[in-house]
Scaffold this motif. Structure first.
Motif, PDB file in Angstrom:
ATOM      1  N   TRP A 519      15.229  36.147  19.103  1.00  0.00           N
ATOM      2  CA  TRP A 519      15.590  34.849  19.675  1.00  0.00           C
ATOM      3  C   TRP A 519      14.391  34.255  20.420  1.00  0.00           C
ATOM      4  CZ3 TRP A 519      15.494  32.317  24.260  1.00  0.00           C
ATOM      5  CH2 TRP A 519      16.225  31.139  24.353  1.00  0.00           C
ATOM      6  N   GLY A 520      13.706  35.093  21.217  1.00  0.00           N
ATOM      7  CA  GLY A 520      12.570  34.610  21.993  1.00  0.00           C
ATOM      8  C   GLY A 520      11.440  34.092  21.114  1.00  0.00           C
ATOM      9  N   ILE A 521      11.109  34.835  20.061  1.00  0.00           N
ATOM     10  CA  ILE A 521      10.025  34.412  19.163  1.00  0.00           C
ATOM     11  C   ILE A 521      10.427  33.167  18.388  1.00  0.00           C
ATOM     12  CG2 ILE A 521       8.722  35.099  17.102  1.00  0.00           C
ATOM     13  CD1 ILE A 521       8.789  37.991  18.261  1.00  0.00           C
ATOM     14  N   MET A 522      11.666  33.124  17.921  1.00  0.00           N
ATOM     15  CA  MET A 522      12.167  31.941  17.224  1.00  0.00           C
ATOM     16  C   MET A 522      12.027  30.700  18.117  1.00  0.00           C
ATOM     17  SD  MET A 522      16.112  31.150  16.122  1.00  0.00           S
ATOM     18  CE  MET A 522      16.600  31.165  17.853  1.00  0.00           C
ATOM     19  N   THR A 523      12.421  30.818  19.368  1.00  0.00           N
ATOM     20  CA  THR A 523      12.345  29.704  20.306  1.00  0.00           C
ATOM     21  C   THR A 523      10.896  29.341  20.598  1.00  0.00           C
ATOM     22  OG1 THR A 523      14.424  30.482  21.283  1.00  0.00           O
ATOM     23  CG2 THR A 523      13.145  28.887  22.552  1.00  0.00           C
ATOM     24  N   HIS A 524      10.048  30.350  20.764  1.00  0.00           N
ATOM     25  CA  HIS A 524       8.627  30.132  21.020  1.00  0.00           C
ATOM     26  C   HIS A 524       7.978  29.361  19.869  1.00  0.00           C
ATOM     27  CE1 HIS A 524       4.659  31.001  22.666  1.00  0.00           C
ATOM     28  NE2 HIS A 524       4.281  31.451  21.485  1.00  0.00           N
ATOM     29  N   MET A 525       8.494  29.567  18.659  1.00  0.00           N
ATOM     30  CA  MET A 525       7.950  28.887  17.480  1.00  0.00           C
ATOM     31  C   MET A 525       8.620  27.535  17.233  1.00  0.00           C
ATOM     32  SD  MET A 525       5.764  31.201  16.323  1.00  0.00           S
ATOM     33  CE  MET A 525       5.464  31.198  14.567  1.00  0.00           C
ATOM     34  N   GLY A 526       9.450  27.091  18.161  1.00  0.00           N
ATOM     35  CA  GLY A 526      10.083  25.795  18.034  1.00  0.00           C
ATOM     36  C   GLY A 526      11.413  25.813  17.319  1.00  0.00           C
ATOM     37  N   GLY A 527      11.968  26.986  17.069  1.00  0.00           N
ATOM     38  CA  GLY A 527      13.223  27.107  16.349  1.00  0.00           C
ATOM     39  C   GLY A 527      14.427  27.128  17.274  1.00  0.00           C
ATOM     40  N   ALA A 528      15.600  27.270  16.661  1.00  0.00           N
ATOM     41  CA  ALA A 528      16.844  27.285  17.443  1.00  0.00           C
ATOM     42  C   ALA A 528      17.962  27.901  16.622  1.00  0.00           C
ATOM     43  CB  ALA A 528      17.224  25.860  17.855  1.00  0.00           C
ATOM     44  N   CYS A 529      19.009  28.321  17.318  1.00  0.00           N
ATOM     45  CA  CYS A 529      20.216  28.837  16.665  1.00  0.00           C
ATOM     46  C   CYS A 529      21.090  27.675  16.199  1.00  0.00           C
ATOM     47  CB  CYS A 529      21.014  29.703  17.640  1.00  0.00           C
ATOM     48  SG  CYS A 529      20.177  31.203  18.165  1.00  0.00           S
ATOM     49  N   ALA A 530      21.968  27.982  15.265  1.00  0.00           N
ATOM     50  CA  ALA A 530      22.989  27.017  14.873  1.00  0.00           C
ATOM     51  C   ALA A 530      23.900  26.765  16.075  1.00  0.00           C
ATOM     52  CB  ALA A 530      23.784  27.547  13.691  1.00  0.00           C
ATOM     53  N   PRO A 531      24.367  25.521  16.257  1.00  0.00           N
ATOM     54  CA  PRO A 531      25.213  25.220  17.432  1.00  0.00           C
ATOM     55  C   PRO A 531      26.459  26.087  17.527  1.00  0.00           C
ATOM     56  CG  PRO A 531      24.487  23.197  16.348  1.00  0.00           C
ATOM     57  CD  PRO A 531      24.077  24.334  15.439  1.00  0.00           C
TER      58      PRO A 531
END
Length: 550
Positions: A519-531
């Motif tokens: 989750w942290g790396i995904m967010t760091h790369m500008g990503g996000a989870c499905a709502p």
């Protein structure tokens, strides 16, 4: 009406349903298309590294795996010479069914598991307890003398007295995060700075019993065996084990648990960006990179990892899954990458020692009836050097395995200077006193397999054992994946592994912290989870661990 699910490793510090997040059809999340194919470094090919790498690959990143020694980390299944399918589980060997994050991957890969032969379980068949030269045979707890039942009853009473345990268990079963935190958070401040031994001796139930009762509890305990090695630990560490049933309903992985990681390494998965047929193995050219010796910030604002051959590679993010002490001994890490308070936590983390000694034998001879009609040998708990002895029947026509000795802390250190042959002799000497007339030696085949985790330069210990006052340290390490408020100089490097988790020594902690890092790396790369499938970082504000003042 509240529907109660089985007990799982849900909380209690951070009651987030990792298994639900993993199983949701929306997936864990997405990263922007323009970041697809970017390399990220994963240091360590153990459970945390391989699971995180697998999930990051599915998002379209290129995880490059570094490994300093042996693939698998502390999920180490060592085959005996000449019998490649007969193994000794040197690290993790028993996996509670409450570890739903771990079993997500076991089930996905179609791996088989069977009940572990713990004391007083049907899988063990029978158990022998040998203390101070007095031996008791039992097939179930009711066969033991009253003192043992009194010990078990006293501990259950202590849990209720000190921890409102029944209500807390009910909240875990119901996955009632609000109720869990209502009960658990006050316990954090109450018990962080008090030991397991204090919890036992200060309870009304144990105060009414003799020292002998406390001694038996330390030597034999409940579940998998004695607990005296954990007596100095913070009671929070033990409460989590009890509450999440980590010491109950355990299974082993047929063929060796290390095979789970090998299978996941080669598992072809549907991926964003990558073509059909992609696996972690194919992305890494069929093998891991070598030892990482330096991690530094580079001029572009990213991170550079240098390997043992002096090759430097640049990354947008780095995941570190190795034992925390290696970051100040084996790996040169720029000090500015972590806050000083986090360095304090990483370096002050205390690791416990553990040793195992295995032999392969011609067949499961221990099941042969003795003169008294009982099996020649049984799963054995003792105060002698062996401490715990386990038996593994691999089926007809195949050699069997005996874990002659599994010991921790002082009992493990007693063996540290000795080689495999001496360790086997010490174990046999102890067992021959418990089972006079049983000739174990004539059944042994091949060479023994032994481990002392504290002697391995890549581990420096078996698993974390938090001391009183270490909750704050654990909180800093576990919560490090939440990086939005960190200065830019400290972002992009993430931590995972069971030593970062709230549940050291259990693979579920490695799985959960790996998923936090994803989750942290995904967010760091500008990503996000499905709502409709929020991840751990999305729920941190309302579910995060209670903070204690510094």
């Amino acid at each position: 009406m509240t529907v109660l699910k089985p007990v799982t490793a849900f909380g209690p510090d951070f009651p987030f349903a990792y298994d639900d997040w993993l199983n949701h059809p929306a997936g864990l999340g997405r990263i922007p298309v323009e970041r697809h194919g970017e390399p990220v470094a994963v240091i360590g090919a153990g459970a945390a590294g391989i699971i995180a790498g697998h999930e990051l690959m599915k998002m379209g990143l290129r995880p490059e795996i570094y490994e300093s020694a042996k693939f698998g980390g502390r999920l180490r299944s060592e085959p005996f010479e000449g019998a490649e399918t007969v193994i000794a589980e040197l690290g993790g060997m028993r996996f509670p069914v409450s570890s739903r994050g771990f079993y997500h991957y076991v089930d996905k890969l179609g791996m088989e598991s069977r009940p572990f032969p713990n004391p007083l379980t049907p899988a063990a068949g029978s158990t022998v307890i040998d203390l101070e030269g007095e031996t008791h045979f039992a097939r179930e707890a009711g066969d033991l003398p009253p003192l043992y039942r009194e010990v078990a009853q006293a501990y259950r009473a202590a849990l209720e007295e000190h921890a409102d345990f029944a209500a807390l268990t009910l909240a875990v079963r119901a996955r009632d995060a609000e109720r869990i935190k209502q009960i658990w958070d006050p316990l954090v401040e109450k018990w962080d700075e008090r030991t397991f031994y204090d919890f036992v001796t200060s309870s009304q139930a144990f105060r009414s019993l003799s020292f002998r009762h406390r001694e038996v509890f330390g030597q034999v305990g409940f579940g998998t065996g004695g607990w005296d090695s954990d007596f100095p630990n913070s009671m929070l560490e033990i409460l989590r084990v009890n509450l999440l049933e980590l010491d109950d309903h355990q299974r082993y992985i047929v063929g060796g648990v290390e095979s789970v990681l090998h299978r996941l390494w080669n598992e072809v998965a549907p991926c964003a960006h990558w073509p059909d047929g992609t696996s972690l193995s194919t992305l890494n050219g069929g093998g891991t990179l070598g030892r990482a010796v330096r991690i530094a910030r580079n001029a572009q604002g990213g991170l550079t990892v240098t390997d043992q051959w002096g090759v430097a590679r640049d990354y947008a993010a780095v995941l570190v899954t190795c034992q925390s002490h290696l970051l100040t001994t084996s790996v040169e890490v720029d000090e500015a990458l972590f806050a000083q308070k986090l360095w304090m936590a990483l370096d002050r983390t205390r690791y416990m020692q553990a040793a195992k000694t295995f032999v392969m034998v011609d067949r499961p001879f221990w099941n042969d009836p003795g003169p008294d009609g009982r099996p020649l040998m049984s799963m054995t708990l003792t105060d002698r050097n062996t401490r715990g002895t386990y038996f593994f029947d691999n089926g007809p026509g195949r050699p069997a395995v005996i874990c002659l000795s599994y010991s921790w802390m002082t009992d493990a250190l007693k063996l540290l200077p000795y080689g495999p042959e001496k360790r086997v002799e010490l174990a046999l000497s102890a067992l021959e006193r418990i089972y006079p007339g049983v000739d174990i030696r004539r059944h042994i085949r091949g060479n023994p397999i032994c481990v002392s985790w504290e002697a391995d330069e890549n581990f420096l210990g078996a698993f974390k054992g938090a001391l009183p006052g270490h909750y704050r340290y654990n909180h800093r390490m576990y919560g490090h994946f939440m990086q939005s408020e960190l200065p830019a100089a400290q972002r992009g490097i993430f931590l995972a592994g069971d030593g970062i988790s709230w549940t050291p020594a259990w693979v579920e902690g490695a799985v959960q912290t790996a998923l936090n890092a994803v989750w942290g790396i995904m967010t760091h790369m500008g990503g996000a989870c499905a709502p409709d499938n929020p991840g751990p970082g999305d729920r941190w504000a309302d579910l995060g661990p209670v903070s204690l003042p510094d």
